[in-house]
Write a protein that holds these residues in place. Sequence first.
Motif, PDB file in Angstrom:
ATOM      1  N   VAL A   1       1.204  -1.139   0.242  1.00  0.00           N
ATOM      2  CA  VAL A   1      -0.162   0.079  -0.003  1.00  0.00           C
ATOM      3  C   VAL A   1       1.343   1.420  -0.388  1.00  0.00           C
ATOM      4  N   HIS A   2       0.565   2.512  -1.679  1.00  0.00           N
ATOM      5  CA  HIS A   2       0.998   3.376  -1.459  1.00  0.00           C
ATOM      6  C   HIS A   2       0.832   3.981  -1.327  1.00  0.00           C
ATOM      7  N   TYR A   3       1.002   5.257  -0.340  1.00  0.00           N
ATOM      8  CA  TYR A   3       0.588   6.359  -0.515  1.00  0.00           C
ATOM      9  C   TYR A   3       1.455   7.989  -1.119  1.00  0.00           C
ATOM     10  N   SER A   4       0.795   8.417  -1.671  1.00  0.00           N
ATOM     11  CA  SER A   4       1.801   9.296  -2.464  1.00  0.00           C
ATOM     12  C   SER A   4       1.127  11.181  -2.233  1.00  0.00           C
ATOM     13  N   GLU A   5       1.366  12.368  -2.245  1.00  0.00           N
ATOM     14  CA  GLU A   5       1.510  13.763  -1.972  1.00  0.00           C
ATOM     15  C   GLU A   5       2.212  13.782  -2.822  1.00  0.00           C
ATOM     16  N   GLN A   6       1.733  14.461  -4.151  1.00  0.00           N
ATOM     17  CA  GLN A   6       2.584  16.218  -4.847  1.00  0.00           C
ATOM     18  C   GLN A   6       2.624  16.747  -4.589  1.00  0.00           C
ATOM     19  N   TYR A   7       3.337  17.744  -5.083  1.00  0.00           N
ATOM     20  CA  TYR A   7       2.796  19.264  -4.777  1.00  0.00           C
ATOM     21  C   TYR A   7       3.189  20.140  -5.550  1.00  0.00           C
ATOM     22  N   ARG A   8       2.955  21.532  -5.471  1.00  0.00           N
ATOM     23  CA  ARG A   8       3.389  22.759  -6.174  1.00  0.00           C
ATOM     24  C   ARG A   8       4.130  22.776  -6.977  1.00  0.00           C
ATOM     25  N   THR A   9       5.186  21.959  -6.052  1.00  0.00           N
ATOM     26  CA  THR A   9       6.688  22.830  -5.490  1.00  0.00           C
ATOM     27  C   THR A   9       7.458  21.470  -6.030  1.00  0.00           C
ATOM     28  N   ASP A  10       7.033  20.320  -6.769  1.00  0.00           N
ATOM     29  CA  ASP A  10       7.831  19.604  -7.131  1.00  0.00           C
ATOM     30  C   ASP A  10       8.044  18.504  -6.585  1.00  0.00           C
ATOM     31  N   ASP A  11       8.100  19.221  -5.509  1.00  0.00           N
ATOM     32  CA  ASP A  11       8.629  18.056  -4.071  1.00  0.00           C
ATOM     33  C   ASP A  11       7.308  16.697  -3.679  1.00  0.00           C
ATOM     34  N   SER A  12       7.587  15.764  -2.631  1.00  0.00           N
ATOM     35  CA  SER A  12       6.783  14.621  -2.602  1.00  0.00           C
ATOM     36  C   SER A  12       7.212  13.936  -1.529  1.00  0.00           C
ATOM     37  N   TRP A  13       6.034  13.928  -1.199  1.00  0.00           N
ATOM     38  CA  TRP A  13       5.934  13.049   0.727  1.00  0.00           C
ATOM     39  C   TRP A  13       5.309  11.340   0.159  1.00  0.00           C
ATOM     40  N   GLU A  14       5.466  10.329   0.801  1.00  0.00           N
ATOM     41  CA  GLU A  14       5.475   9.192   0.068  1.00  0.00           C
ATOM     42  C   GLU A  14       5.366   8.193   2.051  1.00  0.00           C
ATOM     43  N   CYS A  15       4.765   7.244   1.812  1.00  0.00           N
ATOM     44  CA  CYS A  15       4.999   6.286   2.440  1.00  0.00           C
ATOM     45  C   CYS A  15       4.853   4.340   1.777  1.00  0.00           C
ATOM     46  N   ARG A  16       4.838   3.881   2.912  1.00  0.00           N
ATOM     47  CA  ARG A  16       4.160   2.356   1.819  1.00  0.00           C
ATOM     48  C   ARG A  16       4.192   1.892   3.442  1.00  0.00           C
ATOM     49  N   TRP A  17       3.298   1.125   3.206  1.00  0.00           N
ATOM     50  CA  TRP A  17       2.948  -0.114   3.871  1.00  0.00           C
ATOM     51  C   TRP A  17       2.921  -1.742   3.290  1.00  0.00           C
ATOM     52  N   ASP A  18       4.048  -2.754   3.754  1.00  0.00           N
ATOM     53  CA  ASP A  18       4.152  -3.504   3.184  1.00  0.00           C
ATOM     54  C   ASP A  18       4.364  -4.536   3.566  1.00  0.00           C
ATOM     55  N   ARG A  19       4.142  -6.438   3.037  1.00  0.00           N
ATOM     56  CA  ARG A  19       4.108  -7.499   3.080  1.00  0.00           C
ATOM     57  C   ARG A  19       4.753  -8.072   2.421  1.00  0.00           C
ATOM     58  N   HIS A  20       5.844  -8.584   2.452  1.00  0.00           N
ATOM     59  CA  HIS A  20       6.113  -9.418   1.300  1.00  0.00           C
ATOM     60  C   HIS A  20       7.688 -10.134   1.960  1.00  0.00           C
ATOM     61  N   PRO A  21       7.910 -11.257   1.213  1.00  0.00           N
ATOM     62  CA  PRO A  21       9.381 -11.675   1.155  1.00  0.00           C
ATOM     63  C   PRO A  21      10.455 -10.835   0.662  1.00  0.00           C
ATOM     64  N   ASN A  22      11.406 -10.699   1.374  1.00  0.00           N
ATOM     65  CA  ASN A  22      12.406  -9.319   0.834  1.00  0.00           C
ATOM     66  C   ASN A  22      13.715  -9.765   1.060  1.00  0.00           C
ATOM     67  N   ASP A  23      15.196  -8.750   0.949  1.00  0.00           N
ATOM     68  CA  ASP A  23      16.338  -8.750   1.755  1.00  0.00           C
ATOM     69  C   ASP A  23      16.490  -7.817   2.498  1.00  0.00           C
ATOM     70  N   HIS A  24      15.336  -6.962   2.356  1.00  0.00           N
ATOM     71  CA  HIS A  24      15.385  -5.749   3.774  1.00  0.00           C
ATOM     72  C   HIS A  24      14.805  -5.598   5.049  1.00  0.00           C
ATOM     73  N   ASN A  25      13.721  -5.821   4.896  1.00  0.00           N
ATOM     74  CA  ASN A  25      13.377  -6.233   6.207  1.00  0.00           C
ATOM     75  C   ASN A  25      12.697  -7.262   6.894  1.00  0.00           C
ATOM     76  N   THR A  26      11.540  -7.399   7.798  1.00  0.00           N
ATOM     77  CA  THR A  26      10.956  -8.277   8.234  1.00  0.00           C
ATOM     78  C   THR A  26       9.842  -8.715   7.201  1.00  0.00           C
ATOM     79  N   ARG A  27       8.376  -9.605   6.717  1.00  0.00           N
ATOM     80  CA  ARG A  27       8.546  -9.766   6.194  1.00  0.00           C
ATOM     81  C   ARG A  27       7.074  -8.546   5.947  1.00  0.00           C
TER      82      ARG A  27
END
Length: 145
Positions: A76-102
Amino acid sequence: MPDDTAEPPSRGPIDTEILDRVAAHLARSERFADIQTRPSYAPNPVVANYDLGYFPSGVTRASLRIRWFETDDFNVHYSEQYRTDDSWECRWDRHPNDHNTREHFHPPPDAPTPGGDADYPDEWRDVLATVLTRLDDRIKAFWDE
């Protein structure tokens, strides 16, 4: 961190039945101006664009992109874009990977990898409620300042 750093296993196929349920659930919320189920430009998620009336004028787009897999993995990926061309993002994940727990969370403002290990409910409705509550708090904070 997982012990095995070999290539992570597949998340499996997209669960189209759950995505249809997610889209129907989100469509009942006044938060969203537009819900797209597996649009041609992104054939495996539900994309929910927030009604910008909930945001200050500097926000030009706010959206959720939800993928759910038959393995009950999700993104689940949330993203905000701004008039300044900046953004604010976060993500909730459940999946096998090599960087965190599932189960893990990639925090704002730029959803870095690795994220922080997390625990999520098993049921998709509860995961979605967790995410929407956090995002409601984010939106409310714009107006509390």
